[in-house]
Design a protein around this motif. Sequence first.
Motif, PDB file in Angstrom:
ATOM      1  N   GLU A   1       0.831  -1.211   0.000  1.00 22.38           N
ATOM      2  CA  GLU A   1       0.000   0.000   0.000  1.00 22.38           C
ATOM      3  C   GLU A   1       0.863   1.258   0.000  1.00 22.38           C
ATOM      4  O   GLU A   1       0.554   2.231  -0.696  1.00 22.38           O
TER       5      GLU A   1
ATOM      6  N   GLU B   1      -2.039   5.945 -10.335  1.00 20.04           N
ATOM      7  CA  GLU B   1      -3.343   5.430 -10.776  1.00 20.04           C
ATOM      8  C   GLU B   1      -3.898   4.356  -9.843  1.00 20.04           C
ATOM      9  O   GLU B   1      -5.035   3.914 -10.022  1.00 20.04           O
ATOM     10  N   ARG B   2      -3.116   3.935  -8.865  1.00 18.90           N
ATOM     11  CA  ARG B   2      -3.569   2.923  -7.906  1.00 18.90           C
ATOM     12  C   ARG B   2      -4.040   3.613  -6.633  1.00 18.90           C
ATOM     13  O   ARG B   2      -3.650   4.739  -6.337  1.00 18.90           O
ATOM     14  N   TYR B   3      -4.867   2.918  -5.865  1.00 19.08           N
ATOM     15  CA  TYR B   3      -5.443   3.488  -4.653  1.00 19.08           C
ATOM     16  C   TYR B   3      -4.960   2.701  -3.446  1.00 19.08           C
ATOM     17  O   TYR B   3      -5.297   1.526  -3.284  1.00 19.08           O
TER      18      TYR B   3
ATOM     19  N   THR C   1      -5.281   1.925   0.353  1.00 13.05           N
ATOM     20  CA  THR C   1      -6.317   2.104   1.369  1.00 13.05           C
ATOM     21  C   THR C   1      -6.037   1.242   2.595  1.00 13.05           C
ATOM     22  O   THR C   1      -5.410   0.177   2.501  1.00 13.05           O
TER      23      THR C   1
ATOM     24  N   GLN D   1       2.241   1.607  -3.523  1.00 10.59           N
ATOM     25  CA  GLN D   1       1.224   2.110  -4.442  1.00 10.59           C
ATOM     26  C   GLN D   1       0.985   3.602  -4.221  1.00 10.59           C
ATOM     27  O   GLN D   1       0.849   4.362  -5.177  1.00 10.59           O
ATOM     28  N   PHE D   2       0.943   4.003  -2.968  1.00 20.53           N
ATOM     29  CA  PHE D   2       0.709   5.415  -2.652  1.00 20.53           C
ATOM     30  C   PHE D   2       1.835   6.301  -3.178  1.00 20.53           C
ATOM     31  O   PHE D   2       1.592   7.366  -3.748  1.00 20.53           O
TER      32      PHE D   2
END
Length: 160
Positions: free
Chosen positions: A110, A119-121, A123, A113-114
């Motif tokens: 995560e 384009e990714r989320y 969470t 991705q951040f």
Amino acid sequence: MVDGPVDPLVTVATITRRVTLWLTFAYVVVLALIAFWPTPVDRNAHGSLLAFISWLHNHGAPLWVDYDFAQFSANVALFVPVGLFVGMLAGARRWWLGIVVGFFTSCAIEIGQFMFLPERYATVDDVIANTIGAVVGTVVALLVLWAIHARHGAPRRRAA
């Protein structure tokens, strides 16, 4: 040459460990591709997934079965192998490593991705779902280890 009878539990444990290592390697490659693909992996299937969920609703599925539920469930399923493989490799005494590795692997994904995939989320829900998957996998690993032990008996200790 072997000096005495071969303990079947040791043989099964050795084979199980080797197979688990190979499966773990293949899984890590697939997980890395899914986790760090530059765009959401369900982008091309989004419309089909929504159509399938609509079909489920038309055939009696409750309304809480929606896209968020499908995504959460997919994240749980994606991390079951983490708990399973780590649990199998760590053994019953260190069963908790499957959960810890699952949690920290999910956090690392995560964060990656951040930071690197706009384009990714990233969470917290994904970390929760992934950790639940690791817990499920760890429980399955403990059941498999118990079954192997029950079937082949306790390992015999060699005289020094």
